[in-house]
Design a protein around this motif. Structure first.
Motif, PDB file in Angstrom:
ATOM      1  N   LEU A  22       0.663  -1.372  -0.022  1.00  0.00           N
ATOM      2  CA  LEU A  22       0.069  -0.042   0.126  1.00  0.00           C
ATOM      3  C   LEU A  22       0.856   1.280  -0.114  1.00  0.00           C
ATOM      4  N   PRO A  23       1.840   1.388   0.832  1.00  0.00           N
ATOM      5  CA  PRO A  23       2.665   2.786   0.895  1.00  0.00           C
ATOM      6  C   PRO A  23       3.379   2.939  -0.402  1.00  0.00           C
ATOM      7  N   GLN A  24       3.922   1.702  -1.146  1.00  0.00           N
ATOM      8  CA  GLN A  24       4.575   1.609  -2.326  1.00  0.00           C
ATOM      9  C   GLN A  24       3.680   2.328  -3.330  1.00  0.00           C
ATOM     10  N   ALA A  25       2.468   1.644  -3.324  1.00  0.00           N
ATOM     11  CA  ALA A  25       1.403   1.883  -4.400  1.00  0.00           C
ATOM     12  C   ALA A  25       1.064   3.688  -4.529  1.00  0.00           C
ATOM     13  N   ILE A  26       1.026   4.033  -3.106  1.00  0.00           N
ATOM     14  CA  ILE A  26       0.541   5.648  -2.986  1.00  0.00           C
ATOM     15  C   ILE A  26       1.877   6.488  -3.470  1.00  0.00           C
ATOM     16  N   GLN A  27       2.931   6.036  -2.868  1.00  0.00           N
ATOM     17  CA  GLN A  27       4.209   6.571  -3.358  1.00  0.00           C
ATOM     18  C   GLN A  27       4.434   6.876  -5.111  1.00  0.00           C
ATOM     19  N   LEU A  28       4.068   5.779  -5.630  1.00  0.00           N
ATOM     20  CA  LEU A  28       4.139   5.485  -7.045  1.00  0.00           C
ATOM     21  C   LEU A  28       3.499   6.438  -7.777  1.00  0.00           C
ATOM     22  N   LEU A  29       2.129   6.520  -7.634  1.00  0.00           N
ATOM     23  CA  LEU A  29       0.988   7.148  -8.083  1.00  0.00           C
ATOM     24  C   LEU A  29       1.552   8.769  -8.441  1.00  0.00           C
ATOM     25  N   ALA A  30       1.074   9.185  -9.678  1.00  0.00           N
ATOM     26  CA  ALA A  30       1.081  10.565 -10.124  1.00  0.00           C
ATOM     27  C   ALA A  30      -0.053  11.291  -9.357  1.00  0.00           C
ATOM     28  N   ARG A  31       0.284  12.612  -9.115  1.00  0.00           N
ATOM     29  CA  ARG A  31      -0.727  13.284  -8.403  1.00  0.00           C
ATOM     30  C   ARG A  31      -1.943  13.358  -9.029  1.00  0.00           C
ATOM     31  N   GLY A  32      -3.146  12.932  -8.395  1.00  0.00           N
ATOM     32  CA  GLY A  32      -4.464  12.790  -8.987  1.00  0.00           C
ATOM     33  C   GLY A  32      -4.878  11.461  -9.275  1.00  0.00           C
ATOM     34  N   GLY A  33      -3.532  10.574  -9.235  1.00  0.00           N
ATOM     35  CA  GLY A  33      -3.930   9.088  -9.725  1.00  0.00           C
ATOM     36  C   GLY A  33      -4.614   8.367  -8.458  1.00  0.00           C
ATOM     37  N   ARG A  34      -5.181   7.261  -8.899  1.00  0.00           N
ATOM     38  CA  ARG A  34      -6.226   6.586  -7.843  1.00  0.00           C
ATOM     39  C   ARG A  34      -5.568   5.366  -7.775  1.00  0.00           C
ATOM     40  N   LEU A  35      -5.900   4.836  -6.347  1.00  0.00           N
ATOM     41  CA  LEU A  35      -5.551   3.421  -5.986  1.00  0.00           C
ATOM     42  C   LEU A  35      -6.997   2.672  -5.689  1.00  0.00           C
ATOM     43  N   ALA A  36      -7.137   1.518  -6.320  1.00  0.00           N
ATOM     44  CA  ALA A  36      -8.507   0.816  -6.125  1.00  0.00           C
ATOM     45  C   ALA A  36      -8.196  -0.476  -5.375  1.00  0.00           C
ATOM     46  N   VAL A  37      -8.863  -0.905  -4.297  1.00  0.00           N
ATOM     47  CA  VAL A  37      -8.136  -2.168  -3.777  1.00  0.00           C
ATOM     48  C   VAL A  37      -9.522  -2.862  -3.430  1.00  0.00           C
ATOM     49  N   ILE A  38      -9.378  -4.094  -3.766  1.00  0.00           N
ATOM     50  CA  ILE A  38     -10.600  -4.865  -3.661  1.00  0.00           C
ATOM     51  C   ILE A  38     -10.286  -5.991  -2.716  1.00  0.00           C
ATOM     52  N   SER A  39     -11.039  -6.287  -1.664  1.00  0.00           N
ATOM     53  CA  SER A  39     -10.539  -7.245  -0.375  1.00  0.00           C
ATOM     54  C   SER A  39     -11.794  -8.058  -0.249  1.00  0.00           C
ATOM     55  N   PHE A  40     -11.399  -9.222   0.237  1.00  0.00           N
ATOM     56  CA  PHE A  40     -12.749 -10.531   0.105  1.00  0.00           C
ATOM     57  C   PHE A  40     -12.917 -10.858   1.768  1.00  0.00           C
ATOM     58  N   HIS A  41     -12.155 -10.380   2.778  1.00  0.00           N
ATOM     59  CA  HIS A  41     -12.549 -10.684   4.144  1.00  0.00           C
ATOM     60  C   HIS A  41     -12.025  -9.476   4.953  1.00  0.00           C
ATOM     61  N   SER A  42     -12.285  -9.748   6.268  1.00  0.00           N
ATOM     62  CA  SER A  42     -12.366  -8.620   7.310  1.00  0.00           C
ATOM     63  C   SER A  42     -10.719  -8.348   7.544  1.00  0.00           C
ATOM     64  N   LEU A  43      -9.889  -9.417   7.569  1.00  0.00           N
ATOM     65  CA  LEU A  43      -8.583  -9.160   8.076  1.00  0.00           C
ATOM     66  C   LEU A  43      -7.802  -8.158   6.993  1.00  0.00           C
ATOM     67  N   GLU A  44      -8.394  -8.472   5.616  1.00  0.00           N
ATOM     68  CA  GLU A  44      -7.790  -7.939   4.611  1.00  0.00           C
ATOM     69  C   GLU A  44      -8.321  -6.450   4.874  1.00  0.00           C
ATOM     70  N   ASP A  45      -9.608  -6.397   4.774  1.00  0.00           N
ATOM     71  CA  ASP A  45     -10.245  -4.891   4.613  1.00  0.00           C
ATOM     72  C   ASP A  45      -9.767  -4.025   5.762  1.00  0.00           C
ATOM     73  N   ARG A  46      -9.568  -4.746   6.763  1.00  0.00           N
ATOM     74  CA  ARG A  46      -9.186  -3.733   8.185  1.00  0.00           C
ATOM     75  C   ARG A  46      -7.754  -3.146   7.808  1.00  0.00           C
ATOM     76  N   ILE A  47      -6.745  -3.823   7.645  1.00  0.00           N
ATOM     77  CA  ILE A  47      -5.621  -3.123   7.117  1.00  0.00           C
ATOM     78  C   ILE A  47      -5.718  -2.180   5.931  1.00  0.00           C
ATOM     79  N   ILE A  48      -6.384  -2.323   5.044  1.00  0.00           N
ATOM     80  CA  ILE A  48      -6.558  -1.321   3.850  1.00  0.00           C
ATOM     81  C   ILE A  48      -7.400  -0.110   4.590  1.00  0.00           C
ATOM     82  N   LYS A  49      -8.393  -0.346   5.208  1.00  0.00           N
ATOM     83  CA  LYS A  49      -9.323   0.667   5.944  1.00  0.00           C
ATOM     84  C   LYS A  49      -8.264   1.641   6.752  1.00  0.00           C
ATOM     85  N   HIS A  50      -7.520   0.873   7.601  1.00  0.00           N
ATOM     86  CA  HIS A  50      -6.698   1.680   8.579  1.00  0.00           C
ATOM     87  C   HIS A  50      -5.767   2.659   8.035  1.00  0.00           C
ATOM     88  N   TYR A  51      -4.888   1.833   7.044  1.00  0.00           N
ATOM     89  CA  TYR A  51      -4.085   2.668   5.969  1.00  0.00           C
ATOM     90  C   TYR A  51      -4.525   3.725   5.396  1.00  0.00           C
TER      91      TYR A  51
END
Ligand SMILES: C[S@@+](CC[C@H](N)C(=O)[O-])C[C@H]1O[C@@H](n2cnc3c(N)ncnc32)[C@H](O)[C@@H]1O
Length: 324
Positions: free
Chosen positions: A254-283
């Motif tokens: 996640l930190p790498q993806a955000i760092q690599l994006l151009a300004r205004g670029g978007r990161l979309a993440v699809i998760s399938f269970h609460s353990l994954e979603d929790r990490i994404i949501k908090h970050y």
């Protein structure tokens, strides 16, 4: 040939605000359902870098995307190495990144890796790449994978046959939220005195034995379904997570993806269970206003229509941020 049905397809396309000429990274190519649409919308000159850790997924997506070949870079790699991958391929600027976590339907149903409790004769492997030589665990290796990157190299069977009871219980409890973690870990230790666990059936029988005992079911053919779920579901999820360090790779990408994006670029993440979603949501929350704006205050979920057509979409959650 069974092809994976991409989840939240229209929602992903809309969230990434795709336009012709954009450069997009798909970190989880799978069967390239998302990538195919992305390449269509970004035509005639938008480029795509497609990554997958599974060599078979990469082969298949090359076939599905053959008509876009001159606009794609393929990379067989773990997306946790995103920065290196982008640099090696000289892929820039990056207008959007998609991460569709988990596994594709053919990986579950057809590839003989022991992902599904329904395929009793398959080996308990569970790695992205079964061609890799299996690393054998010492007795009671540390549960932390940081000091020793075993993940992806060591099969599920190796974990089950070598880890001690406490570690097995911890894996089942933390990664599977399994209520009979202790009992299942204990029975595994007992059984492996008599035989080596090798196949999906070996593990499923142990799980069913525990569940039947806990629910006082005498009929040895009866499956005690729990709210529509087979009793093996959570243990298999836990093992997949442990074998591939599935939560660790999310934290690292996640930190790498955000760092690599151009300004205004978007990161979309699809998760399938609460353990994954929790990490994404908090970050995403921790980066709000600093490096990104969170676009999805609540995760996007599938429509009733998609739910009916593709039951796998039921648990999918899409979260999106925009680089500031
Ligand atoms: C749910 S599928 C993606 C499906 C895809 N979006 C489609 O439309 O067909 C997830 C894919 O990501 C791959 N994958 C999972 N974790 C990965 C990781 N850490 N690094 C690279 N690929 C990964 C899996 O091998 C699988 O092919």
């Amino acid at each position: 040939m069974l092809r994976h049905n991409p989840v939240l397809l229209e929602e992903v396309l809309e969230s990434l605000q795709l336009k012709p000429g954009m450069n997009i990274v798909d970190c989880t190519l799978g069967d390239a359902g998302h990538s195919e649409k992305i390449l269509t919308v970004t035509s005639p000159n938008g480029k795509l870098l497609g990554i997958d850790a599974d060599p078979e997924s990469l082969l298949r997506s090359k076939q599905f995307l053959y008509r876009f070949a001159d606009r794609i870079f393929f990379e067989r790699n773990n997306f946790e190495n995103l920065t290196k991958i982008i640099k090696t391929n000289g892929f820039s600027p990056i207008d959007g990144i998609l991460i569709d976590l988990g596994w594709s339907s053919p990986q579950f149903k057809e590839r003989g890796r022991g992902f599904s409790f329904q395929n009793r004769d398959e080996p308990l492997d569970m790695r992205y790449d079964m061609r890799l030589k299996c690393v054998h665990l010492e007795d009671n290796p540390p549960l932390s994978f940081d000091s020793k990157p075993l993940y992806g190299k060591c099969t599920a069977a190796e974990h089950l046959n070598k880890r001690n009871e406490t570690d097995l219980e911890k894996i089942f409890r933390e990664y599977g939220e399994e209520k009979f973690s202790k009992e299942i870990a204990r029975l595994i230790i007992e059984k492996r005195e008599k035989f080596v666990l090798e196949t999906v059936g070996d593990l499923v029988d142990i799980i069913l034995e525990v569940y039947r005992k806990e629910f006082k079911i005498e009929d040895k053919n009866k499956i005690p379904w729990i709210g529509g779920l087979h009793p093996s579901t959570k243990i298999f999820q836990a093992l997949r997570i442990a074998v591939n360090d599935e939560l660790g790779v999310i934290e690292r990408v996640l930190p790498q993806a955000i760092q690599l994006l151009a300004r205004g670029g978007r990161l979309a993440v699809i998760s399938f269970h609460s353990l994954e979603d929790r990490i994404i949501k908090h970050y995403f929350k921790s980066e709000q206003g600093k490096t990104v704006n969170v676009i999805t205050k609540k995760p996007i979920v599938c429509s009733d229509e998609e739910h009916k057509a593709n039951p796998r979409a039921r648990s999918a959650k899409l979260r999106v941020v925009e680089k500031i």
